[in-house]
Design an enzyme around this catalytic site. Structure first.
Site, short mmCIF file in Angstrom:
data_model
loop_
_atom_site.label_atom_id
_atom_site.label_comp_id
_atom_site.label_asym_id
_atom_site.label_seq_id
_atom_site.Cartn_x
_atom_site.Cartn_y
_atom_site.Cartn_z
N GLU A 195 0.78 -1.24 0.00
CA GLU A 195 0.00 0.00 0.00
C GLU A 195 0.81 1.29 0.00
OE1 GLU A 195 -2.67 -3.28 1.44
OE2 GLU A 195 -0.60 -2.67 1.81
N ASP A 245 -3.50 -2.08 5.60
CA ASP A 245 -4.68 -2.05 6.45
C ASP A 245 -5.18 -3.47 6.71
OD1 ASP A 245 -5.60 -2.38 3.79
OD2 ASP A 245 -7.50 -1.38 4.23
#
Length: 360
Positions: free
Chosen positions: A140, A148
């Site tokens: 990410e 996450d």
């Protein structure tokens, strides 16, 4: 090959095995909100069914279990001011917590690509199986986001810095490294997976996790040698700091091939994402529950939808595919404390009642 009219999630029962098959192979089985809801409903049904002894999640096609959430939906929805990205994250994170507390044995075939949200539907399994095709990553920071789906929990359970390395660099891990990083348990060659699924379906509905483990072990082999984990001592030394600047400085001074490669990788990431990610990981290390980490991550998604770097990162990786994101700020030194603090404001609508993280 499924057509566009085929269901995105295939839910079925084979013997005593509840099957969840992600069915978007052309999109690397990336998760949509309907798929998250399908999985939740399937888990509820399987948990309530005394004839189901274990649950298995797999991805259709040969390319991977799941490449993450439907990032284009979040990109388009965020730009349009839609509620869908928020709803997706909220329900996805609830699903992650549900998977973590599942009482029945839960088996994940982590075959092929397992990235981002793909990790979220597999790392909480009681039996996590990798193959020679596994490529696990939390990439990410390369799209202006942060790891996450509870990554600030599952990357911080070990007393070392392997999770820090994985979360910041986003580098893919093959089978042995995924096991060494504490993110998988067993190595089974991919051509044995169909037989393993069949054997699992023949276990009695009352089978214990130990019985499932024995069934998996009968198909398992020793994995090929780990590659990244060979640098364990260097990673622990170079990633032990609480600021990105100190980590980059340590890498620059080290002089090894590994340090130089890693430094080059980190220099391509969003400076803001690197700072937010490291803080999430350090706070996650102090937590005693996955829910507290998910709560903090969910609150941070509000800042993601307002940020420049997320939309620029997705543009460069997915929309225009020029692989040349223009981060803002472009330099670590220009990222202010206020920029980072924006990601740590509590959510106005928390995920879990009565769950509070430690001081942020």
């Amino acid at each position: 090959m499924p057509s566009t009219s085929d269901p995105q999630t295939l839910i079925e029962r084979t013997g005593t095995l509840g099957r969840i098959r992600l069915n978007r192979p052309k999109a690397l089985n990336s998760l949509t909100l309907p798929m998250v809801r399908d999985i939740e409903r399937a888990l509820d049904a399987f948990e309530a069914d005394p004839g189901i002894g274990a649950v298995l999640i797999t991805g259709e096609g040969e390319r991977g279990l799941c490449a993450g959430g439907d990032i284009r939906m979040i990109y388009d929805g965020g730009r349009a001011g839609s509620q869908e990205p928020v709803d997706f994250w909220r329900e996805e994170y609830h699903l992650n917590a549900h998977l973590n507390r599942l009482e029945k044995p839960f088996v994940a075939f982590m075959d092929g690509i397992v990235m981002g949200g793909g990790g979220g539907v597999s790392v909480y399994a009681s039996h996590r199986i990798v193959t020679e095709r596994t490529r696990f990553a939390m990439p990410e920071t390369g799209i202006g986001f942060f790891p996450d789906v509870g990554a600030s929990w599952f990357l911080t359970r070990r007393r070392d810095e392997l999770g820090t390395y994985a979360g910041l660099t986003g580098e893919p891990l093959a089978a042995a490294d995924t096991i060494a990083f504490g993110l998988a348990d067993s190595y089974v060659p991919s051509d044995r997976l169909p037989d393993l699924a069949e054997n699992l379906s023949r276990l009695p509905a009352s089978a214990t996790r130990a019985a499932v483990s024995a069934t998996v072990s009968a198909s398992a082999d020793a994995p090929p040698p780990a590659q990244v984990a060979r640098q364990h001592a260097s990673i622990d030394r170079l990633f032990a700091f609480d600021t990105i600047e100190e980590i980059l400085d340590a890498l620059a001074k080290d002089g090894s091939d590994f340090a130089e490669r890693t430094l080059s990788v980190l220099q391509t990431k969003s400076p803001l994402s690197l700072k937010v990610t490291l803080r999430l990981l350090r706070l996650g290390r102090q937590e005693t529950s996955l829910e507290a980490c998910l709560e903090r991550e969910f609150a941070a998604t509000a800042a993601v939808l307002r940020s420049h770097d997320f939309y620029e990162g997705v543009r460069a990786a997915v929309v225009d595919k020029d692989r040349n994101p223009q981060w803002r700020p472009a330099r670590l030194g220009d990222v202010t404390p206020a920029d980072v603090a924006a990601f740590f404001a509590p959510s106005e609508e928390p995920l879990f009642a009565g769950v509070e993280g430690k001081e942020t």
